[in-house]
Design a protein around this motif. Structure first.
Motif, PDB file in Angstrom:
ATOM      1  N   ARG A  62      42.703  45.666  23.326  1.00  0.00           N
ATOM      2  CA  ARG A  62      41.471  44.908  23.563  1.00  0.00           C
ATOM      3  C   ARG A  62      41.860  43.603  24.238  1.00  0.00           C
ATOM      4  N   GLY A  63      41.137  43.252  25.305  1.00  0.00           N
ATOM      5  CA  GLY A  63      41.455  42.005  25.969  1.00  0.00           C
ATOM      6  C   GLY A  63      40.562  41.746  27.160  1.00  0.00           C
ATOM      7  N   THR A  64      41.003  40.805  27.977  1.00  0.00           N
ATOM      8  CA  THR A  64      40.252  40.390  29.162  1.00  0.00           C
ATOM      9  C   THR A  64      41.025  40.776  30.412  1.00  0.00           C
ATOM     10  N   VAL A  65      40.331  41.400  31.351  1.00  0.00           N
ATOM     11  CA  VAL A  65      40.947  41.815  32.606  1.00  0.00           C
ATOM     12  C   VAL A  65      41.096  40.584  33.499  1.00  0.00           C
ATOM     13  N   GLN A  66      42.290  40.427  34.042  1.00  0.00           N
ATOM     14  CA  GLN A  66      42.578  39.315  34.948  1.00  0.00           C
ATOM     15  C   GLN A  66      43.197  39.861  36.223  1.00  0.00           C
ATOM     16  N   GLU A  70      49.784  39.759  42.462  1.00  0.00           N
ATOM     17  CA  GLU A  70      49.834  40.583  43.670  1.00  0.00           C
ATOM     18  C   GLU A  70      48.449  41.168  43.927  1.00  0.00           C
ATOM     19  N   ALA A  71      48.066  41.269  45.184  1.00  0.00           N
ATOM     20  CA  ALA A  71      46.751  41.814  45.558  1.00  0.00           C
ATOM     21  C   ALA A  71      46.573  43.221  45.003  1.00  0.00           C
ATOM     22  N   GLY A  72      45.387  43.474  44.449  1.00  0.00           N
ATOM     23  CA  GLY A  72      45.067  44.801  43.949  1.00  0.00           C
ATOM     24  C   GLY A  72      45.580  45.100  42.551  1.00  0.00           C
ATOM     25  N   LEU A  85      47.372  47.235  34.261  1.00  0.00           N
ATOM     26  CA  LEU A  85      46.485  48.391  34.140  1.00  0.00           C
ATOM     27  C   LEU A  85      46.716  49.373  35.283  1.00  0.00           C
ATOM     28  N   LEU A  86      47.057  50.593  34.929  1.00  0.00           N
ATOM     29  CA  LEU A  86      47.284  51.668  35.903  1.00  0.00           C
ATOM     30  C   LEU A  86      46.178  52.700  35.716  1.00  0.00           C
ATOM     31  N   GLY A  87      45.327  52.837  36.710  1.00  0.00           N
ATOM     32  CA  GLY A  87      44.231  53.790  36.625  1.00  0.00           C
ATOM     33  C   GLY A  87      43.058  53.201  35.864  1.00  0.00           C
ATOM     34  N   GLY A  88      42.168  54.058  35.428  1.00  0.00           N
ATOM     35  CA  GLY A  88      40.987  53.624  34.704  1.00  0.00           C
ATOM     36  C   GLY A  88      39.793  53.464  35.632  1.00  0.00           C
ATOM     37  N   ASP A  89      38.635  53.331  35.032  1.00  0.00           N
ATOM     38  CA  ASP A  89      37.368  53.234  35.760  1.00  0.00           C
ATOM     39  C   ASP A  89      37.228  51.846  36.387  1.00  0.00           C
ATOM     40  N   PRO A  90      37.199  51.753  37.716  1.00  0.00           N
ATOM     41  CA  PRO A  90      37.115  50.443  38.368  1.00  0.00           C
ATOM     42  C   PRO A  90      35.782  49.727  38.134  1.00  0.00           C
ATOM     43  N   ARG A 125      36.318  51.003  28.184  1.00  0.00           N
ATOM     44  CA  ARG A 125      34.898  50.680  27.957  1.00  0.00           C
ATOM     45  C   ARG A 125      34.750  49.169  27.848  1.00  0.00           C
ATOM     46  N   ALA A 126      33.615  48.696  28.317  1.00  0.00           N
ATOM     47  CA  ALA A 126      33.311  47.266  28.199  1.00  0.00           C
ATOM     48  C   ALA A 126      33.004  46.976  26.736  1.00  0.00           C
ATOM     49  N   GLU A 127      33.538  45.879  26.244  1.00  0.00           N
ATOM     50  CA  GLU A 127      33.275  45.502  24.870  1.00  0.00           C
ATOM     51  C   GLU A 127      33.419  43.993  24.751  1.00  0.00           C
ATOM     52  N   PRO A 128      32.286  43.302  24.887  1.00  0.00           N
ATOM     53  CA  PRO A 128      32.329  41.848  24.801  1.00  0.00           C
ATOM     54  C   PRO A 128      32.864  41.385  23.446  1.00  0.00           C
TER      55      PRO A 128
END
Length: 132
Positions: A62-66, A70-72, A85-90, A125-128
């Motif tokens: 669980r965390g925050t995407v940053q 490096e680009a991408g 993060l490798l893969g997953g729903d963009p 999944r999004a989870e605030p």
């Protein structure tokens, strides 16, 4: 030529021919390297049962995407460290999103992102974060 000279010449030709062949693994008789007296094995392939590769345990983070340096590249900042993060729903894994991801760490995997422990995402999944 007499018979002994012919046999000797034939032996030299066979040795020179064998030396020009690529090395092979020893067969069941211990022969190797293209020696003419070694016949290929006619034994059937092994029928020993194969063991499937062990599956990696599923890890939940669980965390925050940053954004990565490096680009991408996207990194998940968690209380357990930073994970690439490798893969997953963009649509879920985007900069600033608070998420829960499932997958497996891949510490030995080479990447161009050069930060965080590589993490292969199998679900996201999004989870605030909840406020208390």
């Amino acid at each position: 030529m007499d018979g002994s000279r012919t046999a000797a010449l034939l032996g030299v030709v066979l040795l020179v021919t064998a030396c020009g062949q690529p090395a092979r693994e020893p067969g069941p008789t211990g022969c190797a390297g293209g020696v003419p007296s070694c016949a290929p094995s006619t034994a059937p392939p092994s029928t020993a049962p194969t063991t499937p590769a062990p599956s990696r345990p599923v890890t939940v983070l669980r965390g925050t995407v940053q954004a990565g340096v490096e680009a991408g590249c996207l990194v998940l900042a968690t209380d357990r460290g930073r994970f690439l993060l490798l893969g997953g729903d963009p649509t879920v894994l985007r900069e600033g999103a608070e998420v829960v991801v499932e997958g497996a760490t891949r510490p030995g995997q080479a990447t161009t992102c050069q930060e965080g422990t590589p993490f292969s995402v199998s679900a996201a999944r999004a989870e605030p974060a909840t406020t208390r």
